[in-house]
Design an enzyme around this catalytic site. Structure first.
Site, mmCIF file in Angstrom:
data_model
loop_
_atom_site.group_PDB
_atom_site.id
_atom_site.type_symbol
_atom_site.label_atom_id
_atom_site.label_comp_id
_atom_site.label_asym_id
_atom_site.label_seq_id
_atom_site.Cartn_x
_atom_site.Cartn_y
_atom_site.Cartn_z
ATOM 1 C CG HIS A 1 -11.280 -7.794 7.620
ATOM 2 N ND1 HIS A 1 -11.270 -7.701 6.244
ATOM 3 C CD2 HIS A 1 -10.572 -6.732 8.064
ATOM 4 C CE1 HIS A 1 -10.583 -6.630 5.879
ATOM 5 N NE2 HIS A 1 -10.151 -6.014 6.960
ATOM 6 C CB SER B 1 -8.834 -0.882 2.111
ATOM 7 O OG SER B 1 -9.685 -1.373 3.102
ATOM 8 C CG HIS B 2 -9.895 1.722 5.861
ATOM 9 N ND1 HIS B 2 -9.359 0.461 5.753
ATOM 10 C CD2 HIS B 2 -9.153 2.368 6.790
ATOM 11 C CE1 HIS B 2 -8.338 0.350 6.591
ATOM 12 N NE2 HIS B 2 -8.194 1.501 7.234
ATOM 13 C CG ASP C 1 -12.298 -6.117 2.748
ATOM 14 O OD1 ASP C 1 -12.636 -5.063 3.324
ATOM 15 O OD2 ASP C 1 -11.107 -6.406 2.517
ATOM 16 N NE ARG C 2 -12.429 -2.658 7.060
ATOM 17 C CZ ARG C 2 -12.619 -1.500 7.684
ATOM 18 N NH1 ARG C 2 -13.156 -1.462 8.893
ATOM 19 N NH2 ARG C 2 -12.275 -0.359 7.114
ATOM 20 C CG ASP D 1 -14.180 -1.829 3.714
ATOM 21 O OD1 ASP D 1 -14.974 -2.530 3.071
ATOM 22 O OD2 ASP D 1 -12.990 -2.164 3.907
ATOM 23 C CE LYS E 1 -7.489 -5.027 1.478
ATOM 24 N NZ LYS E 1 -8.864 -4.928 2.035
ATOM 25 N NE ARG F 1 -2.406 0.961 3.666
ATOM 26 C CZ ARG F 1 -2.133 -0.013 4.506
ATOM 27 N NH1 ARG F 1 -2.363 -1.256 4.156
ATOM 28 N NH2 ARG F 1 -1.630 0.232 5.696
ATOM 29 C CG ASP G 1 -11.647 -3.361 0.062
ATOM 30 O OD1 ASP G 1 -12.099 -2.917 1.142
ATOM 31 O OD2 ASP G 1 -10.741 -4.211 0.031
#
Length: 471
Positions: free
Chosen positions: A337, A116-117, A254-255, A250, A126, A24, A252
């Protein structure tokens, strides 16, 4: 069709982008297409050495995504890897595709380009290599390979695939709601907005969408449901409409974040109670994995419902690896997650988690009452003590070796120091992503939290007298 990638003068590789769980960086400061191409070459070489030939890739809605995915693709193709481009998708759709036959291939590896966030000027990668999420030393191995320029060469093929219909059909075939539920969905202009409304409508919900237009500027609020300030629009919606429940995702997807009709935020460790009860009804005696930041009420709840609670290290890649090692049917962490192996594939997926939540709550006349009645405690949000680069790990090692917590019952050191008391717990652990010590406190009363914090304060100031503690 492969786009044209214009070679830029190469950016110098920054070791700082190789994090504990992913890669990242900041666009045009530590990350650009030239770095993305190198990552593709390194990852493709690792795949070839494992005997892998096919990969799925995708990107979120960030403005830098298109140029990064072109460069990543060029790097992968140059090693002889065949690339299946999923286009703009949620992170879990890349994981899903890596578990299925796509275009006649069965790719076991995947890369998602996502920030992501993080703020709009961030992006990252990822990665799943041969069905396993890579983290820690494996990520550092990619860095070392790039620095040494040890790349296999070849010529792969590129194709594209629309994964969403397959993903949608699988979930709709698996998850059944007892009745339609009226929900509000807030995607914070993240990539989940392209899919969440369609998914939940297909399940039979009535859906009101908030900020579901994908916009890499994130003009309304940050796409991170872990922070209450990002849930205020959802809370207001539930107070002023007849929607029964609020779901937030979030950047992407995934949460998952959850808000009740009366504006209460149901944090992931309490969501896990509901999921554990459901999963254990089909998997009696099953192990339920949770990270060190979760409420102590979760362990007792799991035991009450016939399961075996297992506390583990924080980090979605670490939790995912533990789930794979143990064969547990469910795992989750405080960040949001959640990993279902029961009826699913063991990867973190905010959209699927939302579907499973609605399946459970559709059996209830008042979903918010069910959520609000889950065991709760007085707790702090995640608190952070800023440190110098590299200092948090040394600090915690010193505390582990020397610290005394006079009123404690036990001390767990699998990830920092989690001290258990008869009436609460205190946690201090080094962050794997930023130079901070992360702390969290929970107790049965405010007096108990103050007592626990006082013990931690004494311990922390003994090893770092100048520390500006956040409590």
């Amino acid at each position: 069709m492969l786009g044209i990638f214009i070679e830029r003068s190469a950016m110098q590789l920054s070791p700082s982008i190789f994090k504990a769980y992913d890669i990242r960086g900041i666009i045009d400061e530590t990350l650009d297409p030239s770095i993305a191409k190198l990552i593709g070459q390194a990852f493709g070489t690792e795949m070839r050495e494992l005997g892998e030939t096919d990969i799925v890739i995708g990107r979120d809605g960030r403005l830098s995504g298109p140029s990064l995915i072109e460069a990543l693709t060029e790097g992968l193709l140059s090693t002889g890897i065949n690339v299946i481009d999923l286009g703009m998708v949620a992170t879990p759709m890349v994981y899903f595709a890596a578990n299925h036959t796509i275009n006649g291939k069965t790719p076991k590896s995947g890369i998602m380009i996502t920030g992501s966030h993080n703020p709009p000027n961030y992006n990252g990668f990822k990665m799943v290599l041969g069905t396993a999420a890579i983290y820690g030393e494996k990520i550092q191995d990619l860095r070392k390979r790039i620095e040494a320029k040890k790349f296999i060469t070849g010529q792969g093929n590129r194709s594209s695939f629309d994964i969403f219909p397959m993903y949608l059909n699988y979930i709709v075939g698996d998850v059944k709601l007892a009745r339609p539920i009226k929900i509000a969905v807030d995607c914070g202009n993240g990539v989940g907005g392209a899919f969440a409304g369609k998914l939940f409508r297909a399940l039979g919900c009535e859906v009101q969408e908030l900020f579901c237009e994908v916009d890499g500027h994130f003009p309304n609020h940050h796409p991170d449901p872990a922070h209450i300030e990002n849930l205020q629009d959802l809370i207001k919606n539930l107070q002023t409409t007849d929607n029964e429940l609020g779901l937030a995702f979030d950047g992407d997807a995934d949460r998952l974040g959850v808000v009740t009709k009366d504006g209460q935020v149901i944090f992931p460790d309490r969501q896990m109670m509901l999921f554990a009860k459901d999963v254990l009804s089909r998997n009696p005696g099953g192990q339920i994995i949770y990270d060190v930041k979760c409420t102590r009420n979760l362990a007792s709840y799991v035991k009450e419902h016939g399961g075996e609670p297992i506390m583990w290290k924080t980090g979605h890649s670490l939790v995912k690896a533990k789930l794979k090692e143990t064969g547990a049917p469910l795992a989750g962490e405080m960040s949001g997650h959640i990993f279902f192996k029961d009826r699913w594939f063991g990867f973190d997926d905010g959209l699927y988690t939302g579907a499973r939540l609605l399946e459970i709550l559709s059996k209830e006349k008042n979903p918010s009452d069910t959520l609000n009645n889950l065991p709760n405690a007085i707790c702090t949000p995640e608190l952070q003590l800023a440190c110098a680069e590299g200092e948090p790990f040394a600090l915690l090692e010193t505390i582990k070796a020397n610290a005394k917590f006079p009123s404690s019952e036990s001390i767990n050191t699998i990830d920092g120091v989690r001290v258990e008391y008869a009436d609460g717990f205190g946690l201090a652990r080094p962050s794997n992503t930023t130079p901070v010590v992360v702390m969290r406190f929970e107790a049965d009363s405010k007096e108990a939290i103050q007592r626990i914090q006082a013990e931690f304060k004494a311990v922390l100031l003994a090893v770092k007298p100048e520390a500006k503690l956040p409590f």
